[in-house]
Design a protein around this motif. Structure first.
Motif, PDB file in Angstrom:
ATOM      1  N   GLY A 186       0.780  -1.232   0.000  1.00 46.99           N
ATOM      2  CA  GLY A 186       0.000   0.000   0.000  1.00 46.99           C
ATOM      3  C   GLY A 186       0.807   1.275   0.000  1.00 46.99           C
ATOM      4  N   PHE A 187       2.142   1.146  -0.012  1.00 44.54           N
ATOM      5  CA  PHE A 187       3.001   2.328   0.003  1.00 44.54           C
ATOM      6  C   PHE A 187       3.439   2.731  -1.399  1.00 44.54           C
ATOM      7  N   GLY A 188       2.689   2.328  -2.420  1.00 43.91           N
ATOM      8  CA  GLY A 188       3.065   2.640  -3.787  1.00 43.91           C
ATOM      9  C   GLY A 188       2.929   4.112  -4.138  1.00 43.91           C
ATOM     10  N   ARG A 189       2.174   4.878  -3.339  1.00 42.26           N
ATOM     11  CA  ARG A 189       1.975   6.299  -3.639  1.00 42.26           C
ATOM     12  C   ARG A 189       3.127   7.165  -3.155  1.00 42.26           C
ATOM     13  N   LEU A 190       4.039   6.590  -2.371  1.00 44.57           N
ATOM     14  CA  LEU A 190       5.173   7.379  -1.890  1.00 44.57           C
ATOM     15  C   LEU A 190       6.077   7.768  -3.049  1.00 44.57           C
ATOM     16  N   ASN A 191       6.493   9.027  -3.048  1.00 50.60           N
ATOM     17  CA  ASN A 191       7.295   9.570  -4.141  1.00 50.60           C
ATOM     18  C   ASN A 191       8.459  10.345  -3.542  1.00 50.60           C
ATOM     19  N   ALA A 192       9.678   9.887  -3.806  1.00 51.41           N
ATOM     20  CA  ALA A 192      10.865  10.548  -3.259  1.00 51.41           C
ATOM     21  C   ALA A 192      11.039  11.955  -3.818  1.00 51.41           C
ATOM     22  N   GLN A 193      10.544  12.216  -5.042  1.00 55.92           N
ATOM     23  CA  GLN A 193      10.688  13.551  -5.620  1.00 55.92           C
ATOM     24  C   GLN A 193       9.880  14.586  -4.847  1.00 55.92           C
ATOM     25  N   LEU A 194       8.715  14.192  -4.351  1.00 52.34           N
ATOM     26  CA  LEU A 194       7.931  15.123  -3.531  1.00 52.34           C
ATOM     27  C   LEU A 194       8.665  15.474  -2.246  1.00 52.34           C
ATOM     28  N   GLU A 195       9.325  14.502  -1.656  1.00 58.12           N
ATOM     29  CA  GLU A 195      10.075  14.762  -0.426  1.00 58.12           C
ATOM     30  C   GLU A 195      11.264  15.682  -0.713  1.00 58.12           C
ATOM     31  N   GLU A 196      11.931  15.466  -1.837  1.00 59.53           N
ATOM     32  CA  GLU A 196      13.057  16.332  -2.200  1.00 59.53           C
ATOM     33  C   GLU A 196      12.585  17.760  -2.466  1.00 59.53           C
ATOM     34  N   ALA A 197      11.441  17.893  -3.139  1.00 55.50           N
ATOM     35  CA  ALA A 197      10.912  19.232  -3.405  1.00 55.50           C
ATOM     36  C   ALA A 197      10.561  19.944  -2.110  1.00 55.50           C
ATOM     37  N   ALA A 198       9.965  19.235  -1.150  1.00 58.79           N
ATOM     38  CA  ALA A 198       9.631  19.847   0.139  1.00 58.79           C
ATOM     39  C   ALA A 198      10.892  20.251   0.893  1.00 58.79           C
ATOM     40  N   ALA A 199      11.922  19.423   0.824  1.00 60.29           N
ATOM     41  CA  ALA A 199      13.168  19.766   1.503  1.00 60.29           C
ATOM     42  C   ALA A 199      13.818  20.994   0.869  1.00 60.29           C
ATOM     43  N   LEU A 200      13.743  21.111  -0.455  1.00 63.19           N
ATOM     44  CA  LEU A 200      14.300  22.284  -1.128  1.00 63.19           C
ATOM     45  C   LEU A 200      13.549  23.555  -0.760  1.00 63.19           C
ATOM     46  N   LEU A 201      12.254  23.410  -0.443  1.00 59.29           N
ATOM     47  CA  LEU A 201      11.456  24.569  -0.046  1.00 59.29           C
ATOM     48  C   LEU A 201      11.615  24.919   1.429  1.00 59.29           C
ATOM     49  N   GLY A 202      12.464  24.175   2.143  1.00 57.73           N
ATOM     50  CA  GLY A 202      12.769  24.523   3.522  1.00 57.73           C
ATOM     51  C   GLY A 202      12.082  23.681   4.572  1.00 57.73           C
ATOM     52  N   ALA A 203      11.370  22.669   4.193  1.00 57.18           N
ATOM     53  CA  ALA A 203      10.696  21.823   5.172  1.00 57.18           C
ATOM     54  C   ALA A 203      11.696  20.901   5.849  1.00 57.18           C
ATOM     55  N   ARG A 205      12.652  17.500   8.355  1.00 58.01           N
ATOM     56  CA  ARG A 205      12.275  16.094   8.227  1.00 58.01           C
ATOM     57  C   ARG A 205      10.922  15.805   8.881  1.00 58.01           C
ATOM     58  N   PHE A 206      10.660  16.466   9.995  1.00 57.38           N
ATOM     59  CA  PHE A 206       9.383  16.221  10.670  1.00 57.38           C
ATOM     60  C   PHE A 206       8.221  16.681   9.805  1.00 57.38           C
ATOM     61  N   ARG A 207       8.348  17.852   9.186  1.00 55.43           N
ATOM     62  CA  ARG A 207       7.272  18.344   8.314  1.00 55.43           C
ATOM     63  C   ARG A 207       7.144  17.495   7.061  1.00 55.43           C
ATOM     64  N   VAL A 208       8.252  17.028   6.524  1.00 55.22           N
ATOM     65  CA  VAL A 208       8.188  16.142   5.353  1.00 55.22           C
ATOM     66  C   VAL A 208       7.427  14.874   5.699  1.00 55.22           C
ATOM     67  N   PHE A 209       7.682  14.366   6.896  1.00 53.35           N
ATOM     68  CA  PHE A 209       6.998  13.132   7.298  1.00 53.35           C
ATOM     69  C   PHE A 209       5.510  13.374   7.535  1.00 53.35           C
ATOM     70  N   THR A 210       5.170  14.440   8.261  1.00 50.18           N
ATOM     71  CA  THR A 210       3.766  14.674   8.618  1.00 50.18           C
ATOM     72  C   THR A 210       2.939  15.214   7.455  1.00 50.18           C
ATOM     73  N   ARG A 211       3.561  15.937   6.527  1.00 49.90           N
ATOM     74  CA  ARG A 211       2.821  16.561   5.430  1.00 49.90           C
ATOM     75  C   ARG A 211       2.819  15.724   4.148  1.00 49.90           C
ATOM     76  N   ILE A 212       3.809  14.867   3.959  1.00 53.44           N
ATOM     77  CA  ILE A 212       3.929  14.139   2.690  1.00 53.44           C
ATOM     78  C   ILE A 212       3.914  12.628   2.908  1.00 53.44           C
ATOM     79  N   ILE A 213       4.857  12.127   3.694  1.00 51.42           N
ATOM     80  CA  ILE A 213       5.002  10.670   3.824  1.00 51.42           C
ATOM     81  C   ILE A 213       3.779  10.046   4.485  1.00 51.42           C
ATOM     82  N   LEU A 214       3.370  10.595   5.630  1.00 54.71           N
ATOM     83  CA  LEU A 214       2.250  10.002   6.365  1.00 54.71           C
ATOM     84  C   LEU A 214       0.938  10.067   5.593  1.00 54.71           C
TER      85      LEU A 214
END
Length: 294
Positions: A186-203, A205-214
């Motif tokens: 069920g984790f097929g929707r996870l996308n590493a590019q979205l996490e990289e984009a969030a990190a580039l925007l200043g998010a 790790r906690f925000r990346v996890f709560t806003r994207i991964i979770l």
């Protein structure tokens, strides 16, 4: 310059007659009817039987078994114990399995296949054997109590078995591989590019996890929770052995009524009650998925 329009490619399904499709489905539908629907119909009929003998054939229809289930406070406590056990096992199994499944999905190690096999390897061992293992670990003279007494951390025996705590702990470990498998699929929707984009925007790790991964992994989490919950509330061996006859759930009561007291109509009524719990949880699961998709 004129162009010639090429005919659209015909769909493979359009070339197959409907009768052929029905003939291909017929063996599976027949097997489903014989192995699932027919026993379910008999179970529903047996729950209205007036006696054990009439459950196998004709006889008067009665709601005596349902009256015994609905108006006896004992069975309401049994239903509550079953739900509580299922929710506790589902919550802890998913929480403990989530980091493992997330690691297995994200790792790029060459040993990923080996690690996945190790995570689900307990499924190769019978749940009865694993339950006996937990009886050795959590027993009055087991590993934990012996260690606590050796270290003089306790004077008496800490009751870790023959109660709902022992049954819950054993079921969590037994059902964790199912949760891991469900989340891996069920984790097929996870996308590493979205996490990289969030990190580039200043998010962070906690925000990346709560806003994207979770949020993206929630469908897999809900599927795992549903699977573990259904397996937990329908379990019999582990609550029976770890509970020492003191943990009453619907699975143990169905077994007692069917084999000890030989009250098959009451056992069938309790089974129907368990099916109602299954259906209610599945409806809640479907609504939760629809809410996530909106």
């Amino acid at each position: 310059m004129s162009t010639v329009a090429l005919p659209a490619a015909a769909s493979p399904k359009a070339n197959v007659p409907r009768g052929v499709l029905l003939m291909l489905l017929l063996p599976g539908l027949l097997a489903l009817f014989i192995t699932f629907l027919l026993p379910l119909i008999w179970l529903f009929r047996a729950s209205f039987a007036s006696s054990t003998m009439s459950a196998f054939g004709g006889g008067d229809w009665t709601v005596q078994s349902y009256s015994a289930v609905l108006f006896d406070p004992f069975y309401w406590r049994v239903a509550w114990n079953t739900l509580l056990l299922g929710f506790n096992v589902a919550i802890f199994a998913v929480v403990l399995s989530y980091p493992i499944a997330l690691f297995l999905v994200r790792t790029e190690s060459r040993l990923r296949g080996v690690l996945t096999a190790l995570a689900v390897a307990p499924l190769l061992t019978s749940s009865v054997v694993r339950t006996y293992g937990w009886m050795v670990i959590l027993g009055d003279r087991g590993v934990i109590n012996s260690t606590l007494q050796t270290l003089s951390l306790t004077d008496g025996v800490v009751k870790l078995t023959n109660n709902s705590f022992g049954a819950t702990v054993a079921l969590i470990e037994i059902l964790m591989p199912y949760a891991i498998l469900a989340m891996l699929s069920g984790f097929g929707r996870l996308n590493a590019q979205l996490e990289e984009a969030a990190a580039l925007l200043g998010a962070d790790r906690f925000r990346v996890f709560t806003r994207i991964i979770l949020p993206l992994s929630l469908p897999g989490v809900l599927t795992a929770a549903l699977l573990v919950f259904v397996l937990a509330i329908s379990s019999f061996v582990t609550p029976r052995l770890m509970g020492g006859g003191r943990v009453f759930v619907l699975g143990t009561e169905v077994f007692n009524e069917a084999t000890v007291t030989l009250n098959w109509p009451l056992a069938a009524a309790l089974s129907v009650m368990l099916l109602v719990l299954f259906s209610s949880v599945i409806l809640l699961y479907q609504r939760a998925l629809r809410a996530l998709e909106m």
